[in-house]
Motif scaffolding. Structure first.
Motif, PDB file in Angstrom:
ATOM      1  N   GLU A 108       0.849  -1.067   0.010  1.00 22.19           N
ATOM      2  CA  GLU A 108      -0.113   0.046   0.089  1.00 22.19           C
ATOM      3  C   GLU A 108       1.038   1.423  -0.083  1.00 22.19           C
ATOM      4  O   GLU A 108       0.494   2.233  -0.720  1.00 22.19           O
ATOM      5  CB  GLU A 108      -0.916   0.009   1.252  1.00 22.19           C
ATOM      6  CG  GLU A 108      -2.128  -1.155   1.044  1.00 22.19           C
ATOM      7  CD  GLU A 108      -2.737  -0.991   2.503  1.00 22.19           C
ATOM      8  OE1 GLU A 108      -2.446  -0.439   3.422  1.00 22.19           O
ATOM      9  OE2 GLU A 108      -3.920  -1.973   2.568  1.00 22.19           O
ATOM     10  N   ALA A 109       2.071   1.081   0.495  1.00 13.24           N
ATOM     11  CA  ALA A 109       3.025   2.261   0.705  1.00 13.24           C
ATOM     12  C   ALA A 109       3.630   2.596  -0.643  1.00 13.24           C
ATOM     13  O   ALA A 109       4.400   3.420  -0.848  1.00 13.24           O
ATOM     14  CB  ALA A 109       4.061   2.180   1.598  1.00 13.24           C
ATOM     15  N   TYR A 390       6.495   5.883   8.107  1.00 11.91           N
ATOM     16  CA  TYR A 390       5.970   5.151   7.044  1.00 11.91           C
ATOM     17  C   TYR A 390       5.465   6.108   6.006  1.00 11.91           C
ATOM     18  O   TYR A 390       5.309   5.859   4.894  1.00 11.91           O
ATOM     19  CB  TYR A 390       4.912   4.445   7.846  1.00 11.91           C
ATOM     20  CG  TYR A 390       3.938   3.609   6.888  1.00 11.91           C
ATOM     21  CD1 TYR A 390       4.554   2.453   6.432  1.00 11.91           C
ATOM     22  CD2 TYR A 390       2.808   4.044   6.625  1.00 11.91           C
ATOM     23  CE1 TYR A 390       3.632   1.400   5.499  1.00 11.91           C
ATOM     24  CE2 TYR A 390       1.929   3.333   5.630  1.00 11.91           C
ATOM     25  CZ  TYR A 390       2.473   2.292   5.227  1.00 11.91           C
ATOM     26  OH  TYR A 390       1.463   1.555   4.407  1.00 11.91           O
ATOM     27  N   TYR A 391       4.848   6.989   6.437  1.00 15.06           N
ATOM     28  CA  TYR A 391       3.769   8.086   5.626  1.00 15.06           C
ATOM     29  C   TYR A 391       5.092   8.650   4.678  1.00 15.06           C
ATOM     30  O   TYR A 391       4.715   9.264   3.324  1.00 15.06           O
ATOM     31  CB  TYR A 391       3.269   9.145   6.431  1.00 15.06           C
ATOM     32  CG  TYR A 391       1.904   8.113   6.993  1.00 15.06           C
ATOM     33  CD1 TYR A 391       0.896   7.624   6.320  1.00 15.06           C
ATOM     34  CD2 TYR A 391       1.821   8.112   8.502  1.00 15.06           C
ATOM     35  CE1 TYR A 391       0.036   6.851   7.084  1.00 15.06           C
ATOM     36  CE2 TYR A 391       0.811   7.452   9.043  1.00 15.06           C
ATOM     37  CZ  TYR A 391      -0.078   6.805   8.413  1.00 15.06           C
ATOM     38  OH  TYR A 391      -1.378   6.191   8.995  1.00 15.06           O
ATOM     39  N   HIS A 393       7.793   7.527   3.764  1.00 15.66           N
ATOM     40  CA  HIS A 393       8.264   6.625   2.862  1.00 15.66           C
ATOM     41  C   HIS A 393       7.198   6.351   1.619  1.00 15.66           C
ATOM     42  O   HIS A 393       7.663   6.365   0.584  1.00 15.66           O
ATOM     43  CB  HIS A 393       8.723   5.300   3.291  1.00 15.66           C
ATOM     44  CG  HIS A 393      10.081   5.217   3.990  1.00 15.66           C
ATOM     45  ND1 HIS A 393      11.204   5.228   3.212  1.00 15.66           N
ATOM     46  CD2 HIS A 393      10.485   5.400   5.387  1.00 15.66           C
ATOM     47  CE1 HIS A 393      12.140   5.211   3.901  1.00 15.66           C
ATOM     48  NE2 HIS A 393      11.833   5.219   5.135  1.00 15.66           N
ATOM     49  N   LYS A 394       5.992   6.592   2.123  1.00 21.47           N
ATOM     50  CA  LYS A 394       4.872   6.649   1.347  1.00 21.47           C
ATOM     51  C   LYS A 394       4.886   7.525   0.130  1.00 21.47           C
ATOM     52  O   LYS A 394       4.553   7.299  -1.379  1.00 21.47           O
ATOM     53  CB  LYS A 394       3.508   6.291   1.949  1.00 21.47           C
ATOM     54  CG  LYS A 394       2.224   5.884   0.971  1.00 21.47           C
ATOM     55  CD  LYS A 394       1.005   5.937   2.169  1.00 21.47           C
ATOM     56  CE  LYS A 394      -0.200   5.313   1.126  1.00 21.47           C
ATOM     57  NZ  LYS A 394      -1.341   5.016   1.905  1.00 21.47           N
ATOM     58  N   ASN A 397       7.918   6.888  -2.154  1.00 22.95           N
ATOM     59  CA  ASN A 397       7.778   5.884  -3.250  1.00 22.95           C
ATOM     60  C   ASN A 397       6.858   6.045  -4.646  1.00 22.95           C
ATOM     61  O   ASN A 397       6.652   5.258  -5.375  1.00 22.95           O
ATOM     62  CB  ASN A 397       6.883   4.555  -2.557  1.00 22.95           C
ATOM     63  CG  ASN A 397       8.052   3.847  -1.330  1.00 22.95           C
ATOM     64  OD1 ASN A 397       9.128   4.155  -1.395  1.00 22.95           O
ATOM     65  ND2 ASN A 397       7.261   3.041  -0.536  1.00 22.95           N
ATOM     66  N   ASN A 398       6.423   7.537  -4.613  1.00 19.38           N
ATOM     67  CA  ASN A 398       5.644   7.781  -5.675  1.00 19.38           C
ATOM     68  C   ASN A 398       6.822   8.260  -6.933  1.00 19.38           C
ATOM     69  O   ASN A 398       6.305   8.280  -7.952  1.00 19.38           O
ATOM     70  CB  ASN A 398       4.995   9.346  -5.285  1.00 19.38           C
ATOM     71  CG  ASN A 398       3.575   8.871  -4.612  1.00 19.38           C
ATOM     72  OD1 ASN A 398       2.706   8.823  -5.484  1.00 19.38           O
ATOM     73  ND2 ASN A 398       3.584   9.017  -3.365  1.00 19.38           N
TER      74      ASN A 398
END
Length: 526
Positions: A108-109, A390-391, A393-394, A397-398
């Protein structure tokens, strides 16, 4: 003459306040008559000796007890027309040591790959059997990276090591046939054989490597040659060497240099060399380490059968090193400072051409099923709280599955920007990270065991705004472009915070606020 007398009277009055003697007064009058007067912008000898008398002429440097910095606007230029190739999928790797929930969150990330510590260990691992891991790789379409943990008790003979490697490949191949979307193609040999365990009072039974350097290099050679003989496309690299900050400046680790020297002289296959980083300082712990490895690769021009010049990888990094043997919970891991540090660290590595990046934390990383110990490095607490890192890295990851485009203006120490465009050119993703090492030490210094700094060095720029000029845009079919901003900070978890529209032109400029610590994603849709 009257003016000169008036100046003398004024000086006498001022000096009487400060109880100065007549001899100094006469000297000051002489100096003033030669150099000028208060307010003329000249700091003469008398004013230097008594700066309080005329502060506007002799501006004093800020006291060490006064916090800097002077905030600046980051001026960034992005050239849409200058492509640097697609980002390596291994830049978006995470070490997964948890249950299926970890894999779901990783997907999801936007992660592209997962790394396993001790994939080749016994099936009794706390973090699942090899089959469970391959099943989850297959289910969530993640590439696999295998950490080959060499045995620390003693070096292995060629027969022993090849037998173990053969068993590993046999299991991997069988599982790849069973789970066709799960592929293992990258192998790291060993882990921190250079760690100065004796200096850290670590008992010998916990050391990663007890043999000599030469024995380790020989074992790496056996392993690398064996894997290449079975599949020339296997990517094989060194262990992650211990962070430079773990060593005394007077006695840095010589392992990377000696291994490269051995590999070069013996013509051993080497596809990448890996390092670890744990520090609040991104320049020293990341940028300088990469520069050092590149210098060594210049000295020892090893050839990779796959890449030509070996790549550089970082398979462990974070804001600090956690002591895993005590019961301390480090609150700094739960802060946005960590998110800003780790994303900016990743941007710094990408800018310097690093090929693989993997943070040793994972969405979930608990010791055991019934163990109450909550590891602070994990991205999720046992109470279910998902941490800002976590957010961060999310958002990072775009950049996956996009083509990197040229940017200038980032220092990648306190502020960094990286941009990628989709294959069809319709979407541009821009990731921003704003971080201040001295800010995190002031706020979290006790957690690190460091005294907080009293001031911000003038040489370290800090930014509170950005101005991004995007050039070389082709003609749009529509009249305007959509600009979305996503944010991770103290109050946001990566959600959309702003949508605007700009005229579609060859060059557009985007401005905004950004104060450390934060991570932002700007998504431009044409």
């Amino acid at each position: 003459m009257k003016l000169q007398n008036l100046r003398i009277i004024l000086l006498i009055s001022i000096m009487s306040v400060f109880v100065m003697d007549a001899v100094i007064l006469q000297k000051s009058v002489f100096c003033q008559s030669q150099a000028g007067k208060c307010g003329d912008g000249i700091c003469d000898d008398f004013e230097k000796a008594h700066p309080d008398l005329c502060p506007q002429d002799c501006k004093q440097p800020a006291s060490d007890n006064i916090l800097q910095p002077l905030y600046k606007t980051a001026e960034i230029s992005i050239d849409y027309s200058k492509e640097k190739g697609e980002f390596s999928k291994y830049l978006f790797t995470v070490d997964l040591e948890g249950d299926e929930h970890s894999y779901k969150l990783a997907k999801e990330a936007g992660f592209q790959a997962a790394a396993f510590i001790q994939f080749n260990s016994s099936d009794s691992s706390h973090f699942g059997t090899p089959e469970m891991k391959m099943y989850l790789l297959d289910k969530y379409r993640l590439a696999g990276v295998d950490y080959w943990e060499v045995e620390a008790d003693k070096p292995l003979t060629q027969v022993e090591l090849e037998a173990k490697a053969a068993d590993m490949l046999s299991r991997i191949n069988a599982l790849e046939q069973k789970y066709p979307n799960a592929k293992i193609g990258v192998f790291l040999f060993g882990n921190e054989p250079d760690f100065p365990f004796s200096a850290h009072n670590t008992p010998p039974e916990a050391w990663h490597w007890k043999g000599t350097q030469e024995q380790f290099f020989q074992n790496y050679e056996i392993f690398a040659r064996y894997l290449k003989s079975k599949d020339k496309n296997y990517i094989v690299g060194t262990p992650g060497f211990a962070p430079e900050v773990f060593f005394l400046p007077s006695a840095p680790s010589d392992w990377p240099e000696k291994l490269l020297k051995y590999v070069y002289e013996h013509n051993v296959p080497l596809d990448f060399i890996s390092f670890h980083s744990y520090s609040t300082d991104i320049k020293i712990s990341i940028s300088d380490q990469i520069d050092k490895l590149n210098r060594l690769l210049d000295i020892y021009p090893v050839k990779s059968p796959i890449f030509g010049r070996p790549k550089i990888a970082c398979n462990e990094y974070d804001i600090r090193a956690q002591v895993l043997t005590d019961n301390t919970y480090y609150n700094s891991y739960d802060t946005v400072w960590r998110a800003a540090h780790n994303v900016l660290g990743a941007l710094s590595m990408i800018d310097k051409g690093v090929w693989l990046i993997s943070e040793w934390a994972g969405p979930v990383q608990f010791v055991g099923k019934d163990d109450p110990y909550d590891i602070s490095m994990a991205w999720i607490r046992k109470d279910g709280y998902i941490k800002p890192v976590y957010y961060g890295h999310k958002l990072l990851n775009n950049l996956a599955n996009t083509i990197q485009i040229d940017q200038t203006g980032s220092n990648f120490q306190t502020f960094g920007v990286m941009a990628g465009k989709s294959g069809d050119g319709k979407i541009i993703n821009i990731v921003i990270a704003n971080y201040d090492e001295y800010g995190v030490l002031r706020e979290q210094g006790n957690d690190f065991g460091y005294p907080p700094p009293v001031r911000q060095p003038k040489s370290t720029p800090v930014f509170n705004r950005y101005k991004i000029a995007i050039k070389g845009l082709p003609i749009c079919k529509s009249e305007r472009v959509q600009v979305e901003k996503y944010l991770v900070d103290q109050n946001h978890e990566g959600e959309l915070v702003e949508t605007t529209f700009l005229p579609c032109q060859e060059e557009i400029t985007i401005e905004g606020n950004s104060k450390a610590p934060d991570v932002q994603l700007i998504k431009i849709t044409r």
